[in-house]
Design a protein around this motif. Sequence first.
Motif, PDB file in Angstrom:
ATOM      1  N   MET A  37     -19.771  -6.242  11.892  1.00  0.00           N
ATOM      2  CA  MET A  37     -19.389  -7.638  11.685  1.00  0.00           C
ATOM      3  C   MET A  37     -18.101  -7.989  12.426  1.00  0.00           C
ATOM      4  SD  MET A  37     -19.623  -9.261   7.917  1.00  0.00           S
ATOM      5  CE  MET A  37     -21.344  -9.002   7.544  1.00  0.00           C
ATOM      6  N   TYR A  38     -17.268  -6.980  12.639  1.00  0.00           N
ATOM      7  CA  TYR A  38     -16.017  -7.193  13.373  1.00  0.00           C
ATOM      8  C   TYR A  38     -15.957  -6.204  14.522  1.00  0.00           C
ATOM      9  CZ  TYR A  38     -15.079  -9.755   9.137  1.00  0.00           C
ATOM     10  OH  TYR A  38     -15.192 -10.628   8.102  1.00  0.00           O
ATOM     11  N   GLY A  39     -15.194  -6.576  15.501  1.00  0.00           N
ATOM     12  CA  GLY A  39     -15.088  -5.709  16.676  1.00  0.00           C
ATOM     13  C   GLY A  39     -13.651  -5.560  17.115  1.00  0.00           C
ATOM     14  N   PRO A  40     -13.449  -4.828  18.207  1.00  0.00           N
ATOM     15  CA  PRO A  40     -12.090  -4.589  18.709  1.00  0.00           C
ATOM     16  C   PRO A  40     -11.313  -5.883  18.924  1.00  0.00           C
ATOM     17  CG  PRO A  40     -13.673  -3.230  19.881  1.00  0.00           C
ATOM     18  CD  PRO A  40     -14.475  -4.140  18.996  1.00  0.00           C
ATOM     19  N   GLN A  41     -12.008  -6.959  19.247  1.00  0.00           N
ATOM     20  CA  GLN A  41     -11.307  -8.234  19.453  1.00  0.00           C
ATOM     21  C   GLN A  41     -10.687  -8.774  18.165  1.00  0.00           C
ATOM     22  OE1 GLN A  41     -14.538  -7.714  19.389  1.00  0.00           O
ATOM     23  NE2 GLN A  41     -15.438  -9.260  18.030  1.00  0.00           N
ATOM     24  N   ASP A  42     -11.118  -8.254  17.029  1.00  0.00           N
ATOM     25  CA  ASP A  42     -10.578  -8.726  15.749  1.00  0.00           C
ATOM     26  C   ASP A  42      -9.393  -7.890  15.256  1.00  0.00           C
ATOM     27  OD1 ASP A  42     -12.596 -10.776  15.376  1.00  0.00           O
ATOM     28  OD2 ASP A  42     -14.011  -9.116  15.086  1.00  0.00           O
ATOM     29  N   VAL A  43      -9.102  -6.827  16.005  1.00  0.00           N
ATOM     30  CA  VAL A  43      -8.047  -5.915  15.555  1.00  0.00           C
ATOM     31  C   VAL A  43      -6.681  -6.476  15.945  1.00  0.00           C
ATOM     32  CG1 VAL A  43      -7.093  -3.594  15.844  1.00  0.00           C
ATOM     33  CG2 VAL A  43      -9.582  -3.920  15.676  1.00  0.00           C
ATOM     34  N   LEU A  44      -5.813  -6.633  14.961  1.00  0.00           N
ATOM     35  CA  LEU A  44      -4.470  -7.142  15.246  1.00  0.00           C
ATOM     36  C   LEU A  44      -3.631  -6.029  15.878  1.00  0.00           C
ATOM     37  CD1 LEU A  44      -3.783  -9.047  11.879  1.00  0.00           C
ATOM     38  CD2 LEU A  44      -4.863  -9.909  13.981  1.00  0.00           C
ATOM     39  N   PRO A  45      -2.669  -6.402  16.696  1.00  0.00           N
ATOM     40  CA  PRO A  45      -1.814  -5.367  17.302  1.00  0.00           C
ATOM     41  C   PRO A  45      -1.101  -4.561  16.221  1.00  0.00           C
ATOM     42  CG  PRO A  45      -1.335  -7.553  18.221  1.00  0.00           C
ATOM     43  CD  PRO A  45      -2.272  -7.761  17.074  1.00  0.00           C
ATOM     44  N   ALA A  46      -0.894  -3.306  16.507  1.00  0.00           N
ATOM     45  CA  ALA A  46      -0.171  -2.471  15.539  1.00  0.00           C
ATOM     46  C   ALA A  46       1.270  -2.955  15.423  1.00  0.00           C
ATOM     47  CB  ALA A  46      -0.202  -1.012  15.981  1.00  0.00           C
ATOM     48  N   ILE A  47       1.765  -2.924  14.193  1.00  0.00           N
ATOM     49  CA  ILE A  47       3.173  -3.256  13.957  1.00  0.00           C
ATOM     50  C   ILE A  47       3.970  -1.985  14.175  1.00  0.00           C
ATOM     51  CG2 ILE A  47       4.819  -4.111  12.245  1.00  0.00           C
ATOM     52  CD1 ILE A  47       2.396  -5.421  10.803  1.00  0.00           C
ATOM     53  N   ARG A  48       4.437  -1.809  15.378  1.00  0.00           N
ATOM     54  CA  ARG A  48       5.187  -0.588  15.658  1.00  0.00           C
ATOM     55  C   ARG A  48       6.064  -0.817  16.873  1.00  0.00           C
ATOM     56  NH1 ARG A  48      -0.354   2.624  17.285  1.00  0.00           N
ATOM     57  NH2 ARG A  48      -0.540   1.788  19.374  1.00  0.00           N
ATOM     58  N   SER A  49       7.042   0.023  17.002  1.00  0.00           N
ATOM     59  CA  SER A  49       8.006  -0.174  18.073  1.00  0.00           C
ATOM     60  C   SER A  49       8.470   1.195  18.568  1.00  0.00           C
ATOM     61  CB  SER A  49       9.186  -0.988  17.515  1.00  0.00           C
ATOM     62  OG  SER A  49      10.386  -0.634  18.147  1.00  0.00           O
ATOM     63  N   GLU A  50       8.742   1.273  19.864  1.00  0.00           N
ATOM     64  CA  GLU A  50       9.242   2.536  20.419  1.00  0.00           C
ATOM     65  C   GLU A  50      10.555   2.939  19.745  1.00  0.00           C
ATOM     66  OE1 GLU A  50       7.999   4.876  22.184  1.00  0.00           O
ATOM     67  OE2 GLU A  50       6.116   3.788  22.495  1.00  0.00           O
ATOM     68  N   GLU A  51      11.296   1.923  19.330  1.00  0.00           N
ATOM     69  CA  GLU A  51      12.567   2.164  18.646  1.00  0.00           C
ATOM     70  C   GLU A  51      12.388   3.115  17.452  1.00  0.00           C
ATOM     71  OE1 GLU A  51      14.069  -1.596  17.313  1.00  0.00           O
ATOM     72  OE2 GLU A  51      15.952  -0.750  16.573  1.00  0.00           O
ATOM     73  N   GLU A  52      11.244   2.995  16.806  1.00  0.00           N
ATOM     74  CA  GLU A  52      11.020   3.801  15.607  1.00  0.00           C
ATOM     75  C   GLU A  52      10.899   5.294  15.907  1.00  0.00           C
ATOM     76  OE1 GLU A  52       7.554   1.216  14.418  1.00  0.00           O
ATOM     77  OE2 GLU A  52       8.449   1.525  12.452  1.00  0.00           O
ATOM     78  N   ARG A  53      10.497   5.587  17.148  1.00  0.00           N
ATOM     79  CA  ARG A  53      10.307   7.005  17.484  1.00  0.00           C
ATOM     80  C   ARG A  53      11.567   7.653  18.042  1.00  0.00           C
ATOM     81  NH1 ARG A  53       4.204   7.940  19.629  1.00  0.00           N
ATOM     82  NH2 ARG A  53       4.580   6.430  21.279  1.00  0.00           N
ATOM     83  N   ARG A  54      12.593   6.849  18.247  1.00  0.00           N
ATOM     84  CA  ARG A  54      13.856   7.416  18.735  1.00  0.00           C
ATOM     85  C   ARG A  54      14.655   7.878  17.537  1.00  0.00           C
ATOM     86  NH1 ARG A  54      13.834   3.018  22.468  1.00  0.00           N
ATOM     87  NH2 ARG A  54      15.234   1.787  21.150  1.00  0.00           N
ATOM     88  N   ASP A  55      14.834   9.167  17.403  1.00  0.00           N
ATOM     89  CA  ASP A  55      15.680   9.730  16.351  1.00  0.00           C
ATOM     90  C   ASP A  55      15.327   9.223  14.949  1.00  0.00           C
ATOM     91  OD1 ASP A  55      17.714  11.319  15.374  1.00  0.00           O
ATOM     92  OD2 ASP A  55      19.210   9.716  15.499  1.00  0.00           O
ATOM     93  N   PRO A  56      14.084   9.341  14.548  1.00  0.00           N
ATOM     94  CA  PRO A  56      13.724   8.858  13.214  1.00  0.00           C
ATOM     95  C   PRO A  56      14.295   9.754  12.109  1.00  0.00           C
ATOM     96  CG  PRO A  56      11.865  10.000  14.181  1.00  0.00           C
ATOM     97  CD  PRO A  56      12.959   9.986  15.235  1.00  0.00           C
ATOM     98  N   HIS A  57      14.297   9.236  10.907  1.00  0.00           N
ATOM     99  CA  HIS A  57      14.646  10.029   9.728  1.00  0.00           C
ATOM    100  C   HIS A  57      13.730  11.254   9.697  1.00  0.00           C
ATOM    101  CE1 HIS A  57      14.939  11.110   5.484  1.00  0.00           C
ATOM    102  NE2 HIS A  57      16.008  10.336   5.407  1.00  0.00           N
ATOM    103  N   PRO A  58      14.275  12.421   9.342  1.00  0.00           N
ATOM    104  CA  PRO A  58      13.452  13.651   9.426  1.00  0.00           C
ATOM    105  C   PRO A  58      12.149  13.584   8.624  1.00  0.00           C
ATOM    106  CG  PRO A  58      15.693  14.121   8.573  1.00  0.00           C
ATOM    107  CD  PRO A  58      15.672  12.696   8.994  1.00  0.00           C
TER     108      PRO A  58
END
Lengths: 538, 538
Positions: free
Chosen positions: A238-259
Amino acid sequence: MCDQLRWDYLSCYGHPRLQTPNIDALAARGVRFRRAYVQSPVCGPSRMSFYTGRYVASHGATWNGVPLKVGEMTLGDYLRPLGVRTALVGKTHMRADEEGMERLGIDPSSIIGVRVSECGFDPYERDDGLHAAGPDGRYDPQVPRYNRYLNDKGYAGDNPWHDWANAAQGEGNKLASGWAMRHAKKPARVKEEDSETPYMTRRAMDFILEAGDRPWCLHLSYIKPHWPYIAPAPYNTMYGPQDVLPAIRSEEERRDPHPIYREFMDLRVSSAFAREEVRAEVIPVYMGLIKQIDDQLGVLFRFMEECGLMENTLIVFTSDHGDYLGDHWLGEKDLFHEPSVKVPLIVCDPSPEADKARGSVCDALVEAIDLVPTFLDALGADWRRQSHRLEGRSLVPLLGGGAPAQWRRYAVSEDDYSLLPVAARLGVAPRDARLFMVADGRWKYVHAIGFRPMLYDLQSDPDEFRDLGADPAFAAERARLAAALEQWSLRQSQRTTRSEEEMLAARGEAPRHGILIGVWDESDVPAELWSRYLGDDK
Amino acid sequence: MCDQLRWDYLSCYGHPRLQTPNIDALAARGVRFRRAYVQSPVCGPSRMSFYTGRYVASHGATWNGVPLKVGEMTLGDYLRPLGVRTALVGKTHMRADEEGMERLGIDPSSIIGVRVSECGFDPYERDDGLHAAGPDGRYDPQVPRYNRYLNDKGYAGDNPWHDWANAAQGEGNKLASGWAMRHAKKPARVKEEDSETPYMTRRAMDFILEAGDRPWCLHLSYIKPHWPYIAPAPYNTMYGPQDVLPAIRSEEERRDPHPIYREFMDLRVSSAFAREEVRAEVIPVYMGLIKQIDDQLGVLFRFMEECGLMENTLIVFTSDHGDYLGDHWLGEKDLFHEPSVKVPLIVCDPSPEADKARGSVCDALVEAIDLVPTFLDALGADWRRQSHRLEGRSLVPLLGGGAPAQWRRYAVSEDDYSLLPVAARLGVAPRDARLFMVADGRWKYVHAIGFRPMLYDLQSDPDEFRDLGADPAFAAERARLAAALEQWSLRQSQRTTRSEEEMLAARGEAPRHGILIGVWDESDVPAELWSRYLGDDK
C-alpha cells in the motif's frame, strides 16, 4: 494499545503520507495529547507501568522477562472491586512471578493465581505475540490460541504464527521469514482476515458481545506494527519508498557521541536502519501494518456504534513505545529520543463534561502511569485515595479542557539496558545498566549511571541532534534537572500498605491507644484517661 | 536484640558506671562494632530492615503500624530453605498486611499466612511488648501469652502486663503506673523472676531445648530497656542519680535550630528529659533494666554452655535504635544524633576462622541490613546470589579480622515523621515527612524534604552540637553527601524477581529463542539456525 507505534505515524499526528481516518475520527471526538511519554521505551516495563500506574523503579519489572512481583496491584485489582470485569485480548509481555507465588502458596491454577499470572486481567485471549523459537526453545512458553485458529483454517505446521502470519512464500519450497527484513515487502502467507490484527479485533468483539450489560474494561493490545515487519496483502504494497520520510539524523550525532549512545548506534539493528535500502523496504510495510490497524479500528468502532456502546465507553488509543526506524542512526527503541519514548495518546470520553474539549489537542506532560487513575476517575472512584500506590494522576480534568493549576513539571522514563550487548561491551553490571530521562517539555536530561549525562534542548534543537550533556554552558540546566531527578528518586513509592488519608488519620493516634510518651505525672494527661485505663483504682 | 538500648550504655562500650559483664564477655569472644547504624531510629521500620536486609524506602514499612507488604522476604524466608528453623521470642513491632493477604487469597490461619503475619518467623512466643489500652482500644490487638502467665501466677486483672509488670504500688489502692515517669524508681509490682526479661529468657531456653539438634535461628527480642521505664526490685534501685552521666547538650543547639529539630525539641518527651529531675529519676532505672538484661544473658549463656551450644552458635547482640535520654534536648529517638541512630553490635562467631579477631573492635561502617547476609554467609550460603533483594553485606570477613578492599563508604538511615505532631505543626504531608541520613564516619548529612539540610562534623564536633547545614563554608561537603544520597536513591531496589546472575546469563538470550532483531538477510545469522527454526524448507 499498539506495540512499537511511533507517535508521529498517524495522520492526526501529522504524518503526511499515512492516512488513518478511523483513529483521526477518534481524536476528533476526544483529546489528543502531544506530550505523552512512556515510563520505559521497552515493551515489558512500559506495559507494567501502564497496568500498575507506577514508575518502573517502583514496580521493578525493569525489562522484558523480569517478572512482575506478586503483590504489585494492576488495573484489574483496581477496577474489579468497582464491579468492572477487566480483560485482556492480545499482548502484555508480562512474566509471572512463579517463585513468589510458590513462596506464598498461591496455586497458579486458582482464580487468583491465574490473574496474578495474567497481569491482573481476567483471561480471555492472551497472546504476547512473539512466538519465535530457537536452539534454547520457545521465546514465549505459551502457545497461543491463534496458532490453533490458523491450523483449523488449514495453515499447517507447528508454528503457523511464524510460518504463515509472519513469513512470505520464498523461492521453491522455501519460506521467506519475516525475521529477515529484506522480505518485508512480500505478502504474508495468510489471508488478510486471518492475520493477527483482524483476528484480535474479532476476539475483542467476541468479548464485548459476551460481556453484555455488566461494566467491563477491555485491554485490546495489538502486537503490530511491532516486528517481524511483514504484512498481508494488500497492506504490504500500500505504501512505497516514495512514502518514506527522510530519517531524522545528522552527521553531528556521530561525532564523539556519548559512549552509551555510541554502543546503541553499533547494534545490528541500528546499522541496518542506517541503510536507506532497509528503510525503503521496511518503513512502507510498517506503515501498512498501521493502516491495517486503522481499518480494523474502523470495524471495531462501527460494531460498537451498532451496539450503542460509543455513547458510554471511554476509549483510549495509545502505544507502549515508538520505533527509531533509522532516526538518530538507531533502530528499535530503548533510548529517549522522541521517536522512541513519545507515544500517541488519544482519549475519547463520552461524558457530557468532555464535550467542550472534543477534537482539541493537549500539550500537558502526561505519562503512561496516568491511565489507571484516569479509569478510576472516569468510573467515579476517588483515585487520590490510591495515591500511596498510584504514581500517575487522572487525565479527566484535561479531557474536559481544564487546565489544572497544579500539574506535573517533569516526565520521567527509565531504561534498564543490562540485557543488551551494550552493557556487555561497556562492562556495566546489571544493577548499574540504567538510564533515567527527565523531560520538562523543553529540556530533556538523561542521567546515566557511571557516565556523564546527556542533555537536549527541544526548543532550539527540536530534532535532538545536539547533546549538550558535556557543554559547560548548560551546567545550570543540568543541575536543575538533576535536582528534579533526585526529588523524584526520593519519592515515597513503597509505603503502599497505608494511604495518605490513613496516615493523616493516624497522627496522634498512639495516645488514644494508651501509649503515653514523655509523661512525668498523672496531671500531664486527662484524669479520666488515667483513672479508666491506667488502673488508678486497683 | 534489645529495644531502645543506646550504643554507649554497656561497659564494653565505655559506660563508666554500668557494668555489663556478660555482654562484655560476649564482646571478648567476638567482634564489637563501633559504627553500627540502624536503617531507621524507630522500632518498626528498623526491625523490618533487620529482618528483610533492605532499606526502609525499599521495604516500605516506614513507621510503626505500617504493614510490611506481602511478598517482602524476611529472615525466615532466607533461612528456612537451608533447613534452619527460624523462630521468634519477643518483639517485632510488625503489622501484617491483611489487605494484601486477602487480595492474594492467603488464609491468615494457614502455615504461610501465619508466617506472613509473624514477619516470616515461625511462631513461638511473639510479644510485641506494648500492651497499652485507651479510649480507642488496645494498642496491640494481640493479647500476649505473658498476660496469661501472670494471671496464672496470681497477678490478677485484665492487663497484668500493665498493672503488675509495668506499674508500682501507689498510695492506698492506687496504682503508680509506669506510664508516669515520676514513678520510675518505684519497684514494679511483679517479682523479678516474673518480669518480662527473665520470662522471655526462659522462653528462649524452652525453644532451644525443644529445637533439639535441628539447626535453628532464634530471634530473642527483649522489649526492655524501652519505656515504660519501670523495673522490678532490686533493679529499680541499683543505680542512682550519682550514676547519671551529664546530658550531651549545648545551649548552642537551641539557638536558631533547624525547624524540624526545633519541633522535636518541643515534644512533650523532649521537654521532660530537658529537666534534670526527670533524668535523675529515669536514667537509673533505664540502667537497671539493662543490668537485668545482662544478668539474664548470663543465665542464657550458661545454659547454652551446659548444652554445648556455645561452640556452634553464632550470637549477635544488638538493639533496634537508641534513646536520647535528654541529650540534644530530646527524648525518645527519631532523629540521627549518635545516641539515637547508633546501636551496639557484637557478633560472636564460634568458627575457627574468627579466632584471630576475638575481642577486637571494628570501625567499619555497618548497618542493620548486614545481618541477613551475615547469617546466610555463616551458614555457608552464597548471600551474593540474593543481592537483588538484600541491600546489606555479610560481616563474616570482618569477623575474621579481615579488611575487605571494598567496603561501603556511607551508611544511610531514614525517618518518616508523618505520624508525629512535628509534621502536623510544620504542615508537612505524610508523603513528604521524611528525613534521610548519609554518614561516612566523619560527616553526617541529613536531607529533609522541603527544608534545608543538616550537617555535622563528628571529627571537629564529636558531640554533634554544631549544625553546619546552612553554613556556606561547608557547601562542598554537603554537595558531596547529597550526591551520595542521590546515588543511593537511584539504586536498583525493586528488581527483586531476577538475580544479577540471572540477568547476566540472560544477556543475549533472545536470539537463542529465535528473536532476531535487525536481521536484513539470512546470511546475518548462522545457516543452521535459519534452516532449523525458521522453516527454510516448508
